[in-house]
Design a protein around this motif. Structure first.
Motif, PDB file in Angstrom:
ATOM      1  N   GLU A 126       0.836  -1.202   0.000  1.00  0.00           N
ATOM      2  CA  GLU A 126       0.000   0.000   0.000  1.00  0.00           C
ATOM      3  C   GLU A 126       0.870   1.251   0.000  1.00  0.00           C
ATOM      4  O   GLU A 126       1.844   1.348   0.755  1.00  0.00           O
ATOM      5  N   LEU A 127       0.527   2.197  -0.840  1.00  0.00           N
ATOM      6  CA  LEU A 127       1.233   3.466  -0.868  1.00  0.00           C
ATOM      7  C   LEU A 127       0.807   4.330   0.317  1.00  0.00           C
ATOM      8  O   LEU A 127      -0.295   4.178   0.858  1.00  0.00           O
ATOM      9  N   SER A 128       1.670   5.249   0.681  1.00  0.00           N
ATOM     10  CA  SER A 128       1.349   6.156   1.781  1.00  0.00           C
ATOM     11  C   SER A 128       1.906   7.538   1.467  1.00  0.00           C
ATOM     12  O   SER A 128       2.721   7.715   0.552  1.00  0.00           O
ATOM     13  N   ALA A 162       3.121   9.707  -2.182  1.00  0.00           N
ATOM     14  CA  ALA A 162       2.876   8.752  -3.264  1.00  0.00           C
ATOM     15  C   ALA A 162       1.405   8.361  -3.320  1.00  0.00           C
ATOM     16  O   ALA A 162       0.819   8.214  -4.399  1.00  0.00           O
ATOM     17  N   ARG A 163       0.787   8.187  -2.166  1.00  0.00           N
ATOM     18  CA  ARG A 163      -0.637   7.843  -2.134  1.00  0.00           C
ATOM     19  C   ARG A 163      -1.483   8.987  -2.677  1.00  0.00           C
ATOM     20  O   ARG A 163      -2.445   8.771  -3.428  1.00  0.00           O
ATOM     21  N   ASP A 164      -1.118  10.231  -2.328  1.00  0.00           N
ATOM     22  CA  ASP A 164      -1.864  11.390  -2.838  1.00  0.00           C
ATOM     23  C   ASP A 164      -1.794  11.447  -4.358  1.00  0.00           C
ATOM     24  O   ASP A 164      -2.802  11.716  -5.035  1.00  0.00           O
ATOM     25  N   LEU A 165      -0.612  11.199  -4.910  1.00  0.00           N
ATOM     26  CA  LEU A 165      -0.465  11.224  -6.370  1.00  0.00           C
ATOM     27  C   LEU A 165      -1.247  10.082  -7.006  1.00  0.00           C
ATOM     28  O   LEU A 165      -1.915  10.276  -8.029  1.00  0.00           O
ATOM     29  N   ALA A 166      -1.175   8.896  -6.428  1.00  0.00           N
ATOM     30  CA  ALA A 166      -1.883   7.739  -6.984  1.00  0.00           C
ATOM     31  C   ALA A 166      -3.389   7.983  -7.014  1.00  0.00           C
ATOM     32  O   ALA A 166      -4.064   7.656  -7.994  1.00  0.00           O
ATOM     33  N   ARG A 167      -3.921   8.549  -5.952  1.00  0.00           N
ATOM     34  CA  ARG A 167      -5.367   8.829  -5.907  1.00  0.00           C
ATOM     35  C   ARG A 167      -5.751   9.876  -6.934  1.00  0.00           C
ATOM     36  O   ARG A 167      -6.808   9.777  -7.572  1.00  0.00           O
ATOM     37  N   TRP A 168      -4.909  10.888  -7.101  1.00  0.00           N
ATOM     38  CA  TRP A 168      -5.197  11.915  -8.095  1.00  0.00           C
ATOM     39  C   TRP A 168      -5.164  11.322  -9.502  1.00  0.00           C
ATOM     40  O   TRP A 168      -6.037  11.606 -10.324  1.00  0.00           O
ATOM     41  N   LEU A 169      -4.158  10.501  -9.795  1.00  0.00           N
ATOM     42  CA  LEU A 169      -4.066   9.863 -11.108  1.00  0.00           C
ATOM     43  C   LEU A 169      -5.283   8.986 -11.376  1.00  0.00           C
ATOM     44  O   LEU A 169      -5.839   8.987 -12.484  1.00  0.00           O
TER      45      LEU A 169
END
Length: 292
Positions: free
Chosen positions: A271-273, A276-283
């Motif tokens: 799981e990203l955190s 990196a997690r913010d970018l993944a959710r935006w993408l």
């Protein structure tokens, strides 16, 4: 001389700046000090050292022999200090940055036009963009995340979050639509997928074949060529979607999934955190809007 006996750094800076610029007034402007403050620091430094640093020369000043020697040493010192501080700042910035690698065509035609929105919503994240295709050298190139078409074998240690299915179709300027329907068009293809047109035509027998197929190095080039009216490009939908929405391009035959997907790849935890997690959710949100 003991280190405790080394003169004040402020005094040394005042002297070095004056020697470098050749003027107390210019040094004062450079250091945001008054003329008197710079003069006092140079006088104090001279007193502490026990020898003169400047002597009068006409209306100006010139370095004494001792001043010349000290200035050469200080020049090297401040240059090395500046280089060291810049290097440390750069390394610190890199450590706090998030590096995203993306295939060139997707980066140029889809990602970059959207990045201003990401930076506006996530101003605390310093996103560095790198372009590349195929396998990723995460550790060597210090890459945190990568967007790739999943058409190659992935090591077991890599983590993948699917972003969107690859869909292909012919796109063209509206003026070329009649020529496409009549089979009087030049087909534009990418050298990265040289068999794409022949495969697409075999699955669409009702579409008339082109008079010629010409190849460009990358998909983003054939989309630009289509916009310029140079031919009909067999393009991934993700690269043409924005221009179709703006009615600069049309896709009369639509888009078909070719069975592959694009994904966000990383190594490490499942799981990203954090950033990196913010970018993944935006993408993921952007893909739902434009590639769904």
């Amino acid at each position: 001389m003991k280190r405790s006996e080394i003169p004040s750094l402020d005094d040394l800076r005042a002297f070095e700046t004056t020697a470098r610029l050749g003027s107390v007034r210019l040094a004062a402007d450079s250091l945001a000090l008054t003329h008197g403050a710079v003069s006092r620091r140079i006088t104090k430094l001279s007193d502490d050292l026990g020898f003169k640093l400047f002597e009068k020369s006409g209306r100006g000043l010139r370095l004494t022999a001792a001043g010349e020697t000290l200035n050469l040493t200080l020049g090297r010192f401040f240059t090395e200090l500046t280089t060291t501080v810049d290097s440390l700042r750069s390394a610190h910035s890199q450590q706090n940055a998030l590096v995203l690698s993306c295939e060139p065509s997707v980066a140029m035609r889809w990602l970059i036009p959207r990045l201003a929105n990401f930076q506006s919503a996530h101003s605390h994240i310093a996103l560095h963009l790198s372009v590349g295709g195929g396998p990723v050298e995460f550790r060597r190139d210090r890459i945190d995340l990568a967007i790739r078409r999943l058409d190659f074998a992935l090591p077991d240690a890599w983590r993948v979050q699917r972003l969107f299915a690859e869909k292909m179709g012919p796109v063209m300027s509206p003026q070329l639509a009649p020529a496409f329907a009549a089979g009087e068009y030049i087909a534009l293809g990418s050298k990265t997928r040289p068999d794409a047109w022949s495969h697409w035509l075999s699955t669409h027998p009702a579409v008339r074949p082109p008079t010629e197929i010409r190849f460009y190095d990358h998909h983003f080039l054939i989309v630009e060529a289509a916009l310029a009216g140079l031919g009909v490009s067999l393009s991934p939908m993700v690269l043409a979607a924005d221009d179709i929405d703006r009615e600069r391009l049309v896709a009369p035959a639509g888009f078909d999934s070719d069975g592959s997907h694009y994904g966000l790849i990383w190594i490490g935890k499942t799981e990203l955190s954090g950033k990196a997690r913010d970018l993944a959710r935006w993408l993921e949100a952007q893909c739902r809007i434009s590639c769904g």
